[in-house]
Design a protein around this motif. Sequence first.
Motif, mmCIF file in Angstrom:
data_model
loop_
_atom_site.group_PDB
_atom_site.id
_atom_site.type_symbol
_atom_site.label_atom_id
_atom_site.label_comp_id
_atom_site.label_asym_id
_atom_site.label_seq_id
_atom_site.Cartn_x
_atom_site.Cartn_y
_atom_site.Cartn_z
ATOM 1 N N LYS A 95 41.877 53.679 45.853
ATOM 2 C CA LYS A 95 41.924 52.483 44.752
ATOM 3 C C LYS A 95 42.549 51.381 45.542
ATOM 4 C CE LYS A 95 42.333 55.215 40.517
ATOM 5 N NZ LYS A 95 43.271 55.603 39.423
ATOM 6 N N SER A 96 43.645 51.449 46.379
ATOM 7 C CA SER A 96 44.160 50.338 47.154
ATOM 8 C C SER A 96 43.054 49.733 48.006
ATOM 9 C CB SER A 96 45.469 50.734 47.798
ATOM 10 O OG SER A 96 46.571 51.408 46.984
ATOM 11 N N ASN A 98 39.859 49.812 47.623
ATOM 12 C CA ASN A 98 39.095 48.950 46.880
ATOM 13 C C ASN A 98 39.495 47.455 46.534
ATOM 14 O OD1 ASN A 98 37.171 50.937 47.295
ATOM 15 N ND2 ASN A 98 37.599 51.795 45.430
ATOM 16 N N LYS A 99 40.856 47.457 46.145
ATOM 17 C CA LYS A 99 41.530 46.297 45.885
ATOM 18 C C LYS A 99 41.825 45.335 47.093
ATOM 19 C CE LYS A 99 44.454 47.980 42.022
ATOM 20 N NZ LYS A 99 45.824 48.138 41.702
ATOM 21 N N LYS A 102 38.192 43.592 47.934
ATOM 22 C CA LYS A 102 38.174 42.698 46.866
ATOM 23 C C LYS A 102 38.866 41.412 47.241
ATOM 24 C CE LYS A 102 36.636 45.571 43.165
ATOM 25 N NZ LYS A 102 37.129 46.193 41.656
#
Length: 130
Positions: A95-96, A98-99, A102
Motif C-alpha cells: 500500500k505504501s 502504491n502511494k 502515485k
Amino acid sequence: MLQLPNILDVRMPEMDGYTLAQKIVEKRPDEKIPIIFLTASNFNEDEVFKGYDLEGVDYIFEPVNKCILKREIKIFLEIFNQNQIIINDANLLKKSSNKLIKINAILKKSEQKYKTILNASPDGISLINF
C-alpha cells in the motif's frame, strides 16, 4: 487470525485422516491449514509422506506425551502468527509503495509543467529563496 492445527488420527473408524485432510485442503485451497497426523500404527515412510503431501506439518506416533503435543501446537501457532505478521506487513508495504508511485507521478507531472512554463517564457525568470 489465530489458527489451531487440525489433529487428525490416521486410522479413524468412518474415514481415515488422509481422506479428511484431502477434504479440508479441497474446501479451502487458498488457506494453509496446519494438520498434525496422529497414528498408533507402526512407522511407515510411505504413509508419513502421504500425510506431508496433504499439507501435513507433522506426524506423531502414539502413545502421545501431552506435554510434547502441547509444545508442538504452541510452536506451530507461533510460526503461524509470525507468518500472519509478515503477510500483514507485506500488505502495508505494498500500500505504501502504491502511494509513493502515485505521489511520484504527481511530482513528475508538476516538474514537466514547470519545465514547460520555464521554456515557454520569453523573459528570464529568477528564483530567490529567502
